[in-house]
Enzyme design. Structure first.
Site, PDB file in Angstrom:
ATOM      1  N   LYS A  13      -7.098  37.778  65.541  1.00  0.00           N
ATOM      2  CA  LYS A  13      -6.457  37.578  64.230  1.00  0.00           C
ATOM      3  C   LYS A  13      -7.271  38.259  63.140  1.00  0.00           C
ATOM      4  CE  LYS A  13      -4.195  33.062  64.281  1.00  0.00           C
ATOM      5  NZ  LYS A  13      -4.225  31.717  63.672  1.00  0.00           N
ATOM      6  N   GLU A  37      -7.085  20.801  62.735  1.00  0.00           N
ATOM      7  CA  GLU A  37      -5.645  20.973  62.482  1.00  0.00           C
ATOM      8  C   GLU A  37      -4.934  19.629  62.629  1.00  0.00           C
ATOM      9  OE1 GLU A  37      -3.814  24.159  64.652  1.00  0.00           O
ATOM     10  OE2 GLU A  37      -5.231  25.628  63.861  1.00  0.00           O
ATOM     11  N   ASP A  66      -1.532  29.767  60.451  1.00  0.00           N
ATOM     12  CA  ASP A  66      -1.154  29.017  61.637  1.00  0.00           C
ATOM     13  C   ASP A  66       0.120  29.672  62.145  1.00  0.00           C
ATOM     14  OD1 ASP A  66      -1.721  26.949  63.473  1.00  0.00           O
ATOM     15  OD2 ASP A  66      -0.036  25.813  62.693  1.00  0.00           O
ATOM     16  N   SER A  67       0.129  29.964  63.438  1.00  0.00           N
ATOM     17  CA  SER A  67       1.245  30.722  64.007  1.00  0.00           C
ATOM     18  C   SER A  67       1.806  30.000  65.220  1.00  0.00           C
ATOM     19  CB  SER A  67       0.761  32.100  64.468  1.00  0.00           C
ATOM     20  OG  SER A  67       0.115  32.752  63.421  1.00  0.00           O
ATOM     21  N   ASP A 145       1.394  37.673  73.395  1.00  0.00           N
ATOM     22  CA  ASP A 145       1.810  39.078  73.236  1.00  0.00           C
ATOM     23  C   ASP A 145       2.448  39.694  74.493  1.00  0.00           C
ATOM     24  OD1 ASP A 145       1.185  39.248  70.551  1.00  0.00           O
ATOM     25  OD2 ASP A 145      -0.746  40.225  70.854  1.00  0.00           O
TER      26      ASP A 145
HETATM   27  P1  ITT Z   1      -7.131  29.823  64.711  1.00  0.00           P
HETATM   28  O1  ITT Z   1      -8.577  29.533  64.889  1.00  0.00           O
HETATM   29  O2  ITT Z   1      -6.851  30.825  63.638  1.00  0.00           O
HETATM   30  O3  ITT Z   1      -6.270  28.575  64.571  1.00  0.00           O
HETATM   31  P2  ITT Z   1      -5.616  30.171  67.175  1.00  0.00           P
HETATM   32  O4  ITT Z   1      -5.636  31.242  68.210  1.00  0.00           O
HETATM   33  O5  ITT Z   1      -5.781  28.744  67.621  1.00  0.00           O
HETATM   34  O6  ITT Z   1      -6.692  30.564  66.064  1.00  0.00           O
HETATM   35  P3  ITT Z   1      -2.975  29.519  66.085  1.00  0.00           P
HETATM   36  O7  ITT Z   1      -3.241  28.057  66.178  1.00  0.00           O
HETATM   37  O8  ITT Z   1      -2.374  30.043  64.847  1.00  0.00           O
HETATM   38  O9  ITT Z   1      -4.310  30.349  66.342  1.00  0.00           O
HETATM   39  O10 ITT Z   1      -2.099  30.080  67.251  1.00  0.00           O
HETATM   40  C1  ITT Z   1      -1.212  29.342  68.021  1.00  0.00           C
HETATM   41  C2  ITT Z   1      -1.039  29.997  69.367  1.00  0.00           C
HETATM   42  O11 ITT Z   1      -0.141  31.092  69.220  1.00  0.00           O
HETATM   43  C3  ITT Z   1      -2.330  30.524  69.999  1.00  0.00           C
HETATM   44  O12 ITT Z   1      -2.293  30.262  71.392  1.00  0.00           O
HETATM   45  C4  ITT Z   1      -2.251  32.003  69.775  1.00  0.00           C
HETATM   46  O13 ITT Z   1      -2.858  32.693  70.844  1.00  0.00           O
HETATM   47  C5  ITT Z   1      -0.754  32.255  69.701  1.00  0.00           C
HETATM   48  N1  ITT Z   1      -0.517  33.349  68.769  1.00  0.00           N
HETATM   49  C6  ITT Z   1      -0.669  33.317  67.429  1.00  0.00           C
HETATM   50  N2  ITT Z   1      -0.428  34.532  66.895  1.00  0.00           N
HETATM   51  C7  ITT Z   1      -0.119  35.335  67.936  1.00  0.00           C
HETATM   52  C8  ITT Z   1       0.190  36.698  68.051  1.00  0.00           C
HETATM   53  O14 ITT Z   1       0.196  37.515  67.000  1.00  0.00           O
HETATM   54  N3  ITT Z   1       0.449  37.181  69.268  1.00  0.00           N
HETATM   55  C9  ITT Z   1       0.415  36.380  70.357  1.00  0.00           C
HETATM   56  N4  ITT Z   1       0.110  35.100  70.339  1.00  0.00           N
HETATM   57  C10 ITT Z   1      -0.162  34.572  69.138  1.00  0.00           C
END
Ligand code: ITT
Length: 189
Positions: A13, A37, A66-67, A145
Site C-alpha cells: 500500500k 481497527e 481501509d479496503s 490481486d
Molecule cells: P493496513 O495495515 O493498511 O490495514 P491491510 O493489508 O490489513 O493493511 P486492509 O485492512 O485495508 O489492509 O485490507 C483488507 C484486505 O484486502 C487485505 O487482506 C488486503 O490484502 C486486501 N486488499 C486491500 N487492498 C488491496 C488491493 O489493492 N489489492 C488486493 N488486495 C487488497
C-alpha cells in the site's frame, strides 16, 4: 509540496500511495503507528475510528486507508472482513466459496481518510467494479490481486504493473477523488 504520513502495516500500500500521490503533488512517508481497527459494517466507520485513535495520540497530517473486496453473490463478503479472510482462507478460499456460482461480479473498495492541520478531516471512497476470475493469475501486487479483473481490462491486478493497476484500481480512484477534494479545500494540494 504537501507531505503526509501513511499509517499502514502493508508496504505494498505504501508503494501504491507513494507512486500515485507523488504524481498528484503529495509526498508520502511511512508513519509506523498502530491502529486497533474497530469491528464495523462500513469501511468509513473503520477509517474514522482509526483517524480518531491516531489523532488522539497526537499525530498530525496523516492518511490511511481501509479496503475490501465486496462480492454480491456472497452478500458482500468478505467486505469489511477482507483482511481476516485473506489471512485465514486466502484467494484459494474465496475461489472455493464461489465454486458453482455463475455471478462472479465483485467490487474492490478503498476508503481513504486523512487528518490535516490546515483542512481537518477528509474521508473519500473509490470503487473498482470487476469480477473474480476462475483461478489465480499473475505474480505482482498483493492480497486479492491475483483473482480480480477490473471492468475494462482482461488481466488481473496481479498481471498489471503499478501504473496500470492505479488507472483501474479502487485505491487509484480514491486517490484521485482525495486530491480533487483537497484542492477544493486548500491552495496547497
Ligand atoms: P493496513 O495495515 O493498511 O490495514 P491491510 O493489508 O490489513 O493493511 P486492509 O485492512 O485495508 O489492509 O485490507 C483488507 C484486505 O484486502 C487485505 O487482506 C488486503 O490484502 C486486501 N486488499 C486491500 N487492498 C488491496 C488491493 O489493492 N489489492 C488486493 N488486495 C487488497
Amino acid at each position: 509540496m504537501r507531505e503526509v504520513g501513511l499509517v499502514t502495516g502493508n508496504l505494498h500500500k505504501l508503494q501504491e500511495f507513494q507512486h500515485g500521490l507523488a504524481r498528484l503533488g503529495i509526498k508520502v512517508r511511512h508513519l509506523k503507528v498502530e491502529c486497533d481497527e474497530i469491528q464495523a459494517d462500513d469501511l468509513d466507520e473503520v477509517v474514522n475510528g482509526c483517524l480518531d485513535q491516531i489523532a488522539a495520540a497526537g499525530h498530525k497530517d496523516f492518511i490511511l486507508d481501509d479496503s475490501g473486496l465486496f462480492i454480491p453473490a456472497l452478500n458482500g463478503f468478505p467486505g469489511v472482513y477482507s483482511a481476516y479472510v485473506f489471512k485465514t482462507i486466502g484467494c484459494a478460499g474465496v475461489l472455493r466459496l464461489l465454486e458453482g456460482i455463475s455471478d462472479r461480479r465483485a467490487d474492490f473498495r478503498c476508503c481513504i481518510g486523512c487528518q490535516m492541520e490546515d483542512v481537518g478531516r477528509l474521508v473519500v471512497t473509490g470503487v473498482s467494479p470487476g469480477r473474480v476470475v476462475m483461478e489465480e493469475r499473475g505474480e505482482r501486487g498483493f492480497g486479492y490481486d491475483p483473482i480480480f479483473v477490473p471492468d475494462g481490462a482482461d488481466r488481473t491486478f496481479a498481471e498489471m504493473d503499478m501504473d496500470e493497476k492505479i488507472v483501474f484500481s479502487h485505491r487509484g480512484a480514491a486517490m484521485r477523488i482525495f486530491v480533487e477534494r483537497l484542492r477544493g479545500m486548500s491552495k496547497e494540494v
